[in-house]
Each structure stands twice: as C-alpha cells, then as structure tokens.
Design a protein around this motif. Structure first.
Motif, PDB file in Angstrom:
ATOM      1  N   ASP A  48       0.832   0.991  -9.030  1.00 10.94           N
ATOM      2  CA  ASP A  48       1.629  -0.001  -9.766  1.00 10.94           C
ATOM      3  C   ASP A  48       2.136   0.485 -11.114  1.00 10.94           C
ATOM      4  O   ASP A  48       2.576  -0.325 -11.925  1.00 10.94           O
ATOM      5  CB  ASP A  48       0.844  -1.306  -9.955  1.00 10.94           C
ATOM      6  CG  ASP A  48       0.661  -2.063  -8.664  1.00 10.94           C
ATOM      7  OD1 ASP A  48       1.488  -1.881  -7.756  1.00 10.94           O
ATOM      8  OD2 ASP A  48      -0.303  -2.835  -8.550  1.00 10.94           O
ATOM      9  N   ARG A 192      -9.984  -2.430  -6.304  1.00 10.60           N
ATOM     10  CA  ARG A 192      -9.066  -1.337  -6.588  1.00 10.60           C
ATOM     11  C   ARG A 192      -8.531  -0.789  -5.269  1.00 10.60           C
ATOM     12  O   ARG A 192      -9.319  -0.347  -4.431  1.00 10.60           O
ATOM     13  CB  ARG A 192      -9.756  -0.197  -7.343  1.00 10.60           C
ATOM     14  CG  ARG A 192     -10.208  -0.540  -8.742  1.00 10.60           C
ATOM     15  CD  ARG A 192     -10.755   0.686  -9.442  1.00 10.60           C
ATOM     16  NE  ARG A 192      -9.711   1.675  -9.686  1.00 10.60           N
ATOM     17  CZ  ARG A 192      -9.943   2.861 -10.271  1.00 10.60           C
ATOM     18  NH1 ARG A 192     -11.162   3.191 -10.637  1.00 10.60           N
ATOM     19  NH2 ARG A 192      -8.946   3.707 -10.460  1.00 10.60           N
ATOM     20  N   THR A 249      -0.713  -3.291  -2.320  1.00 13.96           N
ATOM     21  CA  THR A 249      -2.068  -3.794  -2.474  1.00 13.96           C
ATOM     22  C   THR A 249      -2.342  -4.722  -1.305  1.00 13.96           C
ATOM     23  O   THR A 249      -1.534  -4.809  -0.368  1.00 13.96           O
ATOM     24  CB  THR A 249      -2.241  -4.492  -3.836  1.00 13.96           C
ATOM     25  OG1 THR A 249      -3.622  -4.804  -4.037  1.00 13.96           O
ATOM     26  CG2 THR A 249      -1.422  -5.772  -3.919  1.00 13.96           C
ATOM     27  N   THR A 289      -8.038 -19.906  -9.698  1.00  7.84           N
ATOM     28  CA  THR A 289      -7.802 -18.961  -8.603  1.00  7.84           C
ATOM     29  C   THR A 289      -7.567 -19.678  -7.279  1.00  7.84           C
ATOM     30  O   THR A 289      -7.172 -19.054  -6.299  1.00  7.84           O
ATOM     31  CB  THR A 289      -8.996 -18.018  -8.432  1.00  7.84           C
ATOM     32  OG1 THR A 289     -10.139 -18.780  -8.018  1.00  7.84           O
ATOM     33  CG2 THR A 289      -9.307 -17.297  -9.734  1.00  7.84           C
ATOM     34  N   LEU A 300      -5.085  -9.621  -3.666  1.00  7.75           N
ATOM     35  CA  LEU A 300      -6.049  -8.952  -4.529  1.00  7.75           C
ATOM     36  C   LEU A 300      -5.346  -7.819  -5.249  1.00  7.75           C
ATOM     37  O   LEU A 300      -4.649  -7.012  -4.624  1.00  7.75           O
ATOM     38  CB  LEU A 300      -7.232  -8.400  -3.728  1.00  7.75           C
ATOM     39  CG  LEU A 300      -8.145  -9.438  -3.069  1.00  7.75           C
ATOM     40  CD1 LEU A 300      -7.721  -9.697  -1.638  1.00  7.75           C
ATOM     41  CD2 LEU A 300      -9.591  -8.978  -3.102  1.00  7.75           C
ATOM     42  N   ARG A 301      -5.519  -7.766  -6.554  1.00 10.45           N
ATOM     43  CA  ARG A 301      -4.943  -6.690  -7.353  1.00 10.45           C
ATOM     44  C   ARG A 301      -5.991  -6.189  -8.346  1.00 10.45           C
ATOM     45  O   ARG A 301      -6.877  -6.942  -8.748  1.00 10.45           O
ATOM     46  CB  ARG A 301      -3.714  -7.178  -8.134  1.00 10.45           C
ATOM     47  CG  ARG A 301      -2.456  -7.361  -7.275  1.00 10.45           C
ATOM     48  CD  ARG A 301      -1.246  -7.591  -8.154  1.00 10.45           C
ATOM     49  NE  ARG A 301      -0.030  -7.810  -7.395  1.00 10.45           N
ATOM     50  CZ  ARG A 301       0.763  -6.842  -6.954  1.00 10.45           C
ATOM     51  NH1 ARG A 301       0.451  -5.591  -7.218  1.00 10.45           N
ATOM     52  NH2 ARG A 301       1.860  -7.120  -6.283  1.00 10.45           N
ATOM     53  N   PRO A 302      -5.885  -4.937  -8.779  1.00 11.89           N
ATOM     54  CA  PRO A 302      -6.810  -4.426  -9.784  1.00 11.89           C
ATOM     55  C   PRO A 302      -6.490  -4.985 -11.160  1.00 11.89           C
ATOM     56  O   PRO A 302      -5.366  -5.433 -11.422  1.00 11.89           O
ATOM     57  CB  PRO A 302      -6.587  -2.915  -9.740  1.00 11.89           C
ATOM     58  CG  PRO A 302      -5.193  -2.756  -9.222  1.00 11.89           C
ATOM     59  CD  PRO A 302      -4.960  -3.907  -8.279  1.00 11.89           C
ATOM     60  N   ALA A 303      -7.458  -4.923 -12.039  1.00 13.74           N
ATOM     61  CA  ALA A 303      -7.290  -5.475 -13.382  1.00 13.74           C
ATOM     62  C   ALA A 303      -6.238  -4.736 -14.192  1.00 13.74           C
ATOM     63  O   ALA A 303      -5.670  -5.292 -15.132  1.00 13.74           O
ATOM     64  CB  ALA A 303      -8.627  -5.449 -14.127  1.00 13.74           C
ATOM     65  N   TYR A 304      -5.948  -3.458 -13.847  1.00 13.89           N
ATOM     66  CA  TYR A 304      -4.953  -2.709 -14.629  1.00 13.89           C
ATOM     67  C   TYR A 304      -3.517  -3.031 -14.185  1.00 13.89           C
ATOM     68  O   TYR A 304      -2.575  -2.443 -14.696  1.00 13.89           O
ATOM     69  CB  TYR A 304      -5.203  -1.201 -14.546  1.00 13.89           C
ATOM     70  CG  TYR A 304      -5.251  -0.620 -13.159  1.00 13.89           C
ATOM     71  CD1 TYR A 304      -4.111  -0.489 -12.375  1.00 13.89           C
ATOM     72  CD2 TYR A 304      -6.458  -0.186 -12.625  1.00 13.89           C
ATOM     73  CE1 TYR A 304      -4.158   0.043 -11.112  1.00 13.89           C
ATOM     74  CE2 TYR A 304      -6.520   0.350 -11.355  1.00 13.89           C
ATOM     75  CZ  TYR A 304      -5.364   0.470 -10.605  1.00 13.89           C
ATOM     76  OH  TYR A 304      -5.425   1.003  -9.339  1.00 13.89           O
ATOM     77  N   PRO A 306      -1.563  -6.102 -14.407  1.00 14.57           N
ATOM     78  CA  PRO A 306      -1.445  -7.500 -14.810  1.00 14.57           C
ATOM     79  C   PRO A 306      -0.260  -8.183 -14.163  1.00 14.57           C
ATOM     80  O   PRO A 306       0.747  -7.551 -13.847  1.00 14.57           O
ATOM     81  CB  PRO A 306      -1.270  -7.418 -16.330  1.00 14.57           C
ATOM     82  CG  PRO A 306      -0.686  -6.064 -16.566  1.00 14.57           C
ATOM     83  CD  PRO A 306      -1.283  -5.181 -15.528  1.00 14.57           C
ATOM     84  N   PRO A 311      -6.253 -11.717 -10.614  1.00 12.66           N
ATOM     85  CA  PRO A 311      -6.461 -10.511  -9.797  1.00 12.66           C
ATOM     86  C   PRO A 311      -6.937 -10.808  -8.376  1.00 12.66           C
ATOM     87  O   PRO A 311      -6.556 -10.104  -7.440  1.00 12.66           O
ATOM     88  CB  PRO A 311      -7.516  -9.725 -10.589  1.00 12.66           C
ATOM     89  CG  PRO A 311      -7.347 -10.191 -11.995  1.00 12.66           C
ATOM     90  CD  PRO A 311      -6.961 -11.633 -11.911  1.00 12.66           C
ATOM     91  N   TYR A 313      -6.722 -13.983  -5.908  1.00 13.66           N
ATOM     92  CA  TYR A 313      -6.041 -15.281  -5.856  1.00 13.66           C
ATOM     93  C   TYR A 313      -6.064 -15.815  -4.427  1.00 13.66           C
ATOM     94  O   TYR A 313      -5.803 -15.068  -3.472  1.00 13.66           O
ATOM     95  CB  TYR A 313      -4.605 -15.113  -6.350  1.00 13.66           C
ATOM     96  CG  TYR A 313      -3.770 -16.368  -6.280  1.00 13.66           C
ATOM     97  CD1 TYR A 313      -4.187 -17.542  -6.920  1.00 13.66           C
ATOM     98  CD2 TYR A 313      -2.569 -16.385  -5.589  1.00 13.66           C
ATOM     99  CE1 TYR A 313      -3.419 -18.695  -6.860  1.00 13.66           C
ATOM    100  CE2 TYR A 313      -1.785 -17.536  -5.539  1.00 13.66           C
ATOM    101  CZ  TYR A 313      -2.227 -18.685  -6.163  1.00 13.66           C
ATOM    102  OH  TYR A 313      -1.468 -19.823  -6.099  1.00 13.66           O
TER     103      TYR A 313
END
Length: 639
Positions: A48, A192, A249, A289, A300-304, A306, A311, A313
């Motif tokens: 991303d 991740r 993702t 969420t 689902l996405r990683p915290a990095y 945004p 992250p 949902y």
C-alpha cells in the motif's frame, strides 16, 4: 468495496486503464505504455505504499522514443524504445518485496556509438489510498545505488544497481544493468498481508484449456496466472488479495467468492481463506468496527495503511453466510476431512449469527463507514426504480439466498460429522416462505431488496442471478428469473441494473455497469438449474469481451450494448487484475465442462455444454486427484 462510487484516479482517470500491471502480492507495478514513471498513478507499490514514483532513462540527456510494450506474464512486462541506432529494452518484474528492471542498450547501427546513460529514480512513499483519491503526492526523494530511504513511520526503501555509465558501443554491442528495489514496511502488531511461502499449489499442473477458440484458452491461462499472483498468506494460510492496485489485502466477501469460483484449481485457497477469516471471526459487540459474535469480517488491513475504515472491519452482511457455503463447497471439492472438521465450530458460530435475524438478514449500514453492506456497496448502489435510494434497514434478496444456502448446506455438513442440523433447516424453510411472500413483484421477478419501511426495492437487477442454484427458489421461480435475466445481458455480460431504471448509468459503479464475477455467478446458477443455453450465452459474452482487456478481465466495465465493431468501454479506475474477475476463468471451466464433485464418492462428473467445439482441460484438481477432460462438442470423450 468502496463506500461510494469511486471518483477518477488522478487528473483524468482514463490513464489507469492504459497502464500495464505486474502483480506479486502485496506488490504491484503500474506502468504507462511507454514505461516512463514520472507523475500520475504509475509506480511500484509494496504493501500500500509507492516505493518507486520516478524511473526515467535517458541517453545523452534525452529519453528514447517508445516503440513497443508487451506483457510477459502476471509479474513481468517488456518495453522497447529507440534513439537513433540505439535500442533500449527494459524488462520490468515485480516481486513480493519490490521489483527489478533489467535495462539493455544495444547498438543496431554500423558504426560505434558513444553515449551517456542515466537513470533518474525516486520514491515519494505515497499511500495507495491517496493516489486513488487523486490527492497531491508527497515530495520525492532521489534513490541512489545502495542508499536506504526511511520514511517517518519507519518504512524503508533500498535501490541497488548502476544508474549511470559512459558507454562506447561498437556495432552489435550491448550494455546491461539491473536495478533492484526492495521495500520493508514497518513492523506493526495486528494483521499484515504477507507473501506466500512458495508457488501456488497448482503451479506444477496449472489449469489449462485447449480449444478451437484461442480467446477462451488465453482467458483461462491469464486468469489462473493472476490468481497465483494475487495470493497472500496469513500464518501460512493462503487467500487471494481482492485486487490490484487498490485492494491488495483481505476482503472477506471477495476472497470467499474467488475461492469458490476457483475450486477447480484445488481446495487450498478456500481452506486458507476460511482459516484466516475464522481467526478474526467476531466474538463481541463493537459499534465502531461493527463486530458481532459469529460475524465474518469485511476487510482487514495493517495498521501502517491508514484509511477511513478500522483496520479490522465487519461491515458486511453477506460474508458470514458465504463463509459457511464456501466451507461446504470446499468439502465437496476434496478439502481434507480433518481440516473441515476443525472449522465446524466457526461455521456453527456463523450460523448462530444468521439465526439472530427473525425475519430477514439485513443491515443498517453507516454513513461514516459503509452505508451499503452487500456486494453492491457503493452509497447509491441500492435504488428503487424511480432513482431514490433505499432506506435502512435493508434486506437484500441475494443475501437471503446465501443465508438459505448456508443453513441447508451447513446442516448437511454438520450431520456428516455427527452434529445436529435440523434447527438450521427449519430456520431456512421459514426464511424461504417469508421470501416468497414478500420479495416477489407483480412484474415477475424478485425485488432487489426490502427497505426500512418493508417496501420492495423494485427494478430488475443482477442480484436476481445470485438466487439461482442456492435452493431458495422452486423450479418455476428459477425459470422466471432465468427468462428475465436475459433483459440485463449487454452482450458482454449482465448489467447490474436495468436500463429502465431512473438511476441507470452504464459507467456507474453498480447502476448499470458489467461486473464479470457477477455474470459468472449467474452463469453458474443458470447451469446448475438446468438453463444451460442461457448459461452458454453468458459464457460466450465473457469470452468475447476478454481480448479487449488483454484477456485480463477487469473488476468492471461499461454496460453499453454490444454492437459489431464496437469495443467495450473501460471503467478507468477498475482493478485489473481482480481476484473474483480472475476466478471467472476456472468458473468458465466448471460451466463449459459441467464439472461436479460429490464429497461422499469422491467422483468428478462432467456434462459439457454443446456448441463450444472440442475442448480439453488439464489440471482440474479435486481432492488428491489431478484430472483431464476431453469433450467433442458437448459429449465427454474421456476423463
């Protein structure tokens, strides 16, 4: 996937369709036709983030003139350019952690050429979501051989390779250098997307079709390659990323549908998707969420990375039912018994969530997150015939079909393992009776949905195609739906909405465009309910449209009527490749060869469609078997 109809990417939006895409998830390389990276959405993206935003080759300070661009596979592309007698060939390859570019300068003239070769490379570390929105990019940082660029959040990028040289090339001589870009996202807790440990499970014997129609053969080959390129892993479990470039993702609905459509490739993607989603299945209640006990997540996405959504949902009304159906179908296609049994508790929790709905499975949505939570999840995706948007809570027709199928197949699955399934069948029968009483319109087709007032959302839509083959409809109702779906056929696939609707727009996201996976779902349903000629007609449309997109079917395209000599109209920001569009390829194999596997006997049967000439398919993986089928225009010659 998005909360509203996506706006064009960058300044024009049209340029993305012309880009050549290389994928090795979670990395993707978007290249303009000339190969030059300098502005716009092009670049090399890893997890991303754009890790290469500029890549410009010059000879004596001038760029060679582009001559040709050729896709060499899901992960590679070749560009050719020239300046005078010098030919420049660039082979660009994406890798899971970055990419390489092999640049060759060749002297095709008679005399000696002396020239200064230079490559300007830079990274802006732009977020993929910001590029999609057309936001101004961050400042670029030049990349030099061996230097490491570290972003403020710890994201690292390294370039290695020679970027300048004084060349003296005799006739026929060549100079070659290889640039390598590697990227490392910051180590953050939580989910991740990770690359798989090895090649796709089907790599040794990929699904391949040989027929009298080279378009079909190429479509299957490209789709299978793209599914392999989109594979990611979570704790070693495989799943398909939703699509390049915007959604590399895990999306619950997309990954489950892709796995179901791709079952002729083997059970492994389905099994990995199910295990990954089960690890994130809802256990409590969270209004932000939208988590609920037993609910399967939407994204689902990683915290990095945004974004507007959390992250993890859960804003999906259909993924939970699709989870159960996918498990049952993977069982039929040979998923090992012990792996199926290990997921039965998750399936029971999913069925329990469905059972919390006393009348219809519905959603309220969220203006801040996703207002619509079926697969047509744009903000204007669910409309009445007069163009007014449906008000929540909304009960979608196809979601009732998924829920019915989940309850019935889930009951069969539970009983096969000595557990009780009667209560789920009873719930399904009640749902079917309520659907029959409330959803059918006088015009002879089921409503798109019921809105918050209980009123049917009228207007013929492709949602009806998802009902076929689920068991929710009786034979006469299936016949009615099959007849009416023909009104939505553009010639290349089903429009998502009738042209009679006030909100119809063939280049909207969900109000008249064509989504290949949506057409394939209807095609499978038609085939399974005995409406084989209608299924064949949709198959012909998908095969016919493939060459216009290099046999890589996009996420969606314009719903304009097919006419002789006219090309389909691209939807500029569409993902390409996208997992459930790539999975149309194995779905076509299922329909054209009439494939079916029975879990109790382990036998795979074939009932080919007539009218497609002799065909051979190799690499059909079912359980421990890898099968080949040959047909003579609808009659199986061998298996």
């Amino acid at each position: 996937m998005p909360a509203s109809t996506p706006r064009p990417v960058g300044a024009s939006g049209s340029e993305l369709h012309d880009h050549l895409t290389c994928v090795a998830a979670p990395a993707t390389w978007l290249s303009p036709p000339g190969g030059r990276l300098a502005g716009g959405p092009g670049g090399l993206y890893v997890a991303d983030r754009r890790v290469l935003s500029r890549l410009v080759v010059t000879l004596d300070g001038a760029e060679p003139e582009p001559r040709d661009a050729e896709t060499l596979g899901a992960d590679r592309v070749r560009f050719t350019a020239a300046r005078g007698a010098l030919t420049v060939e660039r082979v660009r390859t994406v890798r899971h952690d970055g990419g390489t570019e092999r640049i060759t300068v060749r002297n095709d003239g008679d005399g000696t050429a002396t020239v200064t070769f230079e490559v300007a490379a830079a990274a802006d570390l732009a977020q993929i979501s910001d590029v999609k929105a057309g936001d101004p990019p961050p400042p670029e940082t030049p990349l030099r051989d061996g230097a490491v660029l570290t972003g403020p959040d710890g994201y690292e990028v390294r370039l290695e390779g020679r970027t300048e040289a004084a060349l003296v090339l005799a006739s026929g001589d060549r100079f070659t250098t290889t640039l390598t870009v590697r990227a490392a996202p910051p180590p953050v807790p939580g989910f991740r997307p990770a690359p798989p440990d090895g090649p796709p499970p089907w790599a040794r014997t990929p699904l391949t079709v040989r027929s009298a129609d080279p378009r079909l053969d190429a479509l299957v080959s490209q789709g299978v390659a793209d599914l392999g390129a989109l594979l990611l892993a979570d704790e070693g479990d495989l799943y398909c990323a939703a699509g390049s470039p915007w959604y590399l993702t895990l999306f619950g609905r997309d990954a489950l549908w892709a796995a179901r459509l791709a079952l002729p490739l083997g059970h492994e993607p389905a099994a990995g998707t199910l295990r990954t989603l089960a690890r994130h299945q809802g256990t409590g209640h969270d209004p932000v969420t939208e988590e609920e006990p037993g609910k399967i997540p939407h994204e689902l996405r990683p915290a990095y990375a945004p974004g507007r959504l959390p992250p993890v949902y859960y804003g999906s009304v259909d993924a939970t039912a699709l989870f159960v159906v996918t498990l049952a179908e993977a069982w039929h296609w040979g998923m090992p018994a012990e792996e199926v049994e290990a997921l039965l508790p998750a399936a029971e929790r999913a069925l329990a969530w469905l059972g919390t709905f006393e009348e219809f499975v519905s959603y309220r949505g969220s203006a801040e997150r996703l207002p619509n939570q079926g697969w047509k999840d744009s903000s204007d995706g669910i409309q009445h015939l007069d163009g007014t948007c449906a008000t929540p809570p909304i009960a979608l027709s196809e979601v009732q079909a998924y829920a019915y199928q989940a309850a019935m197949l889930g009951a069969d699955l539970l009983e096969a393992y000595g557990r009780d399934g009667d209560r789920h069948r009873s719930w399904a029968r009640g749902l079917a009776a309520r659907f029959r009483a409330r959803f059918w319109l006088e015009e002879g087709y089921p409503a798109i949905a019921l809105d918050g007032t209980g009123a049917p959302v009228d207007g013929l839509a492709s949602n009806a195609g998802h009902l076929l083959g689920t068991g929710l409809l009786d034979r006469e109702e299936e016949a009615r739906v099959a007849r009416r779906l023909g009104e939505l056929n553009s010639g290349w696939g089903l429009r998502t909405l009738t042209a009679e609707a006030a909100g119809y727009d063939p280049l909207s996201y969900h109000r008249g465009s064509v989504w290949p996976h949506d057409t394939a779902i209807a095609m499978l349903g038609l085939s399974r309910t005995g409406h084989r000629e209608q299924a064949a007609e949709l198959a012909r449309g998908l095969i016919a449209v493939a060459p216009a997109f290099g046999h890589r079917l996009p996420e969606l395209f314009g719903g304009h009527t097919r006419r002789d000599g006219a090309a389909p109209v691209p939807y500029p920001p569409a993902c390409r490749p996208q997992a459930w569009s790539a999975a149309v390829s194995p779905a076509l194999v299922t329909v054209l060869f009439g494939l079916h596997r029975d879990a109790t006997t382990g036998q795979v049967s074939a009932t080919p469609l007539p009218g497609f000439g002799p065909m051979t398919v190799t690499g059909v993986r079912a359980g421990q078997q890898t099968l080949t089928f040959t047909t003579e225009d609808g009659a199986p010659a061998s298996d």
